[in-house]
Design an enzyme around this catalytic site. Sequence first.
Site, PDB file in Angstrom:
ATOM      1  CD  GLU A  81       6.356  -3.548  -7.234  1.00  0.00           C
ATOM      2  OE1 GLU A  81       5.151  -3.859  -7.201  1.00  0.00           O
ATOM      3  OE2 GLU A  81       7.269  -4.406  -7.150  1.00  0.00           O
ATOM      4  CD  GLU A  84       0.892  -4.735  -6.831  1.00  0.00           C
ATOM      5  OE1 GLU A  84      -0.049  -5.512  -7.085  1.00  0.00           O
ATOM      6  OE2 GLU A  84       1.992  -4.773  -7.415  1.00  0.00           O
ATOM      7  CE  LYS A 132      -0.013  -8.740  -4.954  1.00  0.00           C
ATOM      8  NZ  LYS A 132       0.059  -8.620  -6.435  1.00  0.00           N
ATOM      9  CG  ASP A 184      11.274  -8.770 -13.136  1.00  0.00           C
ATOM     10  OD1 ASP A 184      10.685  -8.181 -12.222  1.00  0.00           O
ATOM     11  OD2 ASP A 184      10.705  -9.571 -13.913  1.00  0.00           O
ATOM     12  CG  HIS A 206       8.456  -5.792 -10.865  1.00  0.00           C
ATOM     13  ND1 HIS A 206       8.364  -7.139 -11.160  1.00  0.00           N
ATOM     14  CD2 HIS A 206       7.209  -5.390 -10.504  1.00  0.00           C
ATOM     15  CE1 HIS A 206       7.118  -7.541 -11.000  1.00  0.00           C
ATOM     16  NE2 HIS A 206       6.398  -6.496 -10.608  1.00  0.00           N
ATOM     17  NE  ARG A 207       6.617  -9.153  -8.271  1.00  0.00           N
ATOM     18  CZ  ARG A 207       6.051 -10.193  -8.862  1.00  0.00           C
ATOM     19  NH1 ARG A 207       6.552 -11.411  -8.691  1.00  0.00           N
ATOM     20  NH2 ARG A 207       4.975 -10.046  -9.609  1.00  0.00           N
ATOM     21  CG  ASP A 225       4.561  -6.929  -4.611  1.00  0.00           C
ATOM     22  OD1 ASP A 225       3.829  -6.223  -5.314  1.00  0.00           O
ATOM     23  OD2 ASP A 225       5.528  -7.573  -5.060  1.00  0.00           O
ATOM     24  CG  HIS A 270       3.712 -10.832  -6.213  1.00  0.00           C
ATOM     25  ND1 HIS A 270       3.005 -11.878  -6.782  1.00  0.00           N
ATOM     26  CD2 HIS A 270       3.377  -9.729  -6.928  1.00  0.00           C
ATOM     27  CE1 HIS A 270       2.293 -11.429  -7.794  1.00  0.00           C
ATOM     28  NE2 HIS A 270       2.495 -10.123  -7.903  1.00  0.00           N
TER      29      HIS A 270
END
Length: 248
Positions: A36, A111, A113, A231, A9-10, A38, A51
């Site tokens: 992943e 993702e 945003k 994370d 995640h990120r 953003d 993000h």
Amino acid sequence: MIKTMIYAHRGASKLAPENTMPAYQIASESGADGLEIDVQLTKDRIPVLIHDENVRRTTNGTGFVQDYTYDEIKQLDAGSWFSSKFSNCSIITLEYFLRWFKDLPLVLNVELKTNVIEYKGIERIVYNSLKHYQLLDRTVISSFNIASIKKMRIINPSVSTAFLTSTKSRHLPGYAHSHGASSLHIKYRMLDKKLVKQCHKEHMPLRIYTVNRPSWMAKCFKLGCDAIFTDVPHEAVEHRELYEKQDG
């Protein structure tokens, strides 16, 4: 038995500043199945990885991403907030990331945003970049904004999309499907056996965010979730291996 995939995640965002190259480089070596990212647009419509809509939390700047040109935003320090050893980190473009990612044996979640600021045309810009690097077949495009999902499906009905939500409703899989989403991404506290069954019945992949605690990882593995976002991908990989040994 479904093997639950692990997305960083990120990036490995507990070990390096989120959405930066160090976070993704660490994640790519962690044993995770995917990454992943953003994506937002700068003033000059360059897709960049960050993000928050405002740069304040993760850089030494202030103001909104959309008010910076790329030449301006790349000057910001995007690492010192996390640790002084990352002071040379900058905000990177989607193109830079994809050029690095394309030869890795991993899947990707992008993702969009667009739930606070609806960046006009971001769907087409991101789609074209993924197509250029031949990554559409191993990418899921997600958003909290159902309008972005609809736009992406108009661009290409076969593209893999996911509706992101942290709000419970009676029949989420049906809602997501009716609006063009091919999968569902939910906040970990929403997870229960009934929802997993609904998704499996409708052949809709269910992925859970953001799963950092071992107890929640175990629950996701046990219920047969298709993937988790975490994370701490290195820890998630270890816990998945332990679970598979115990279950097998």
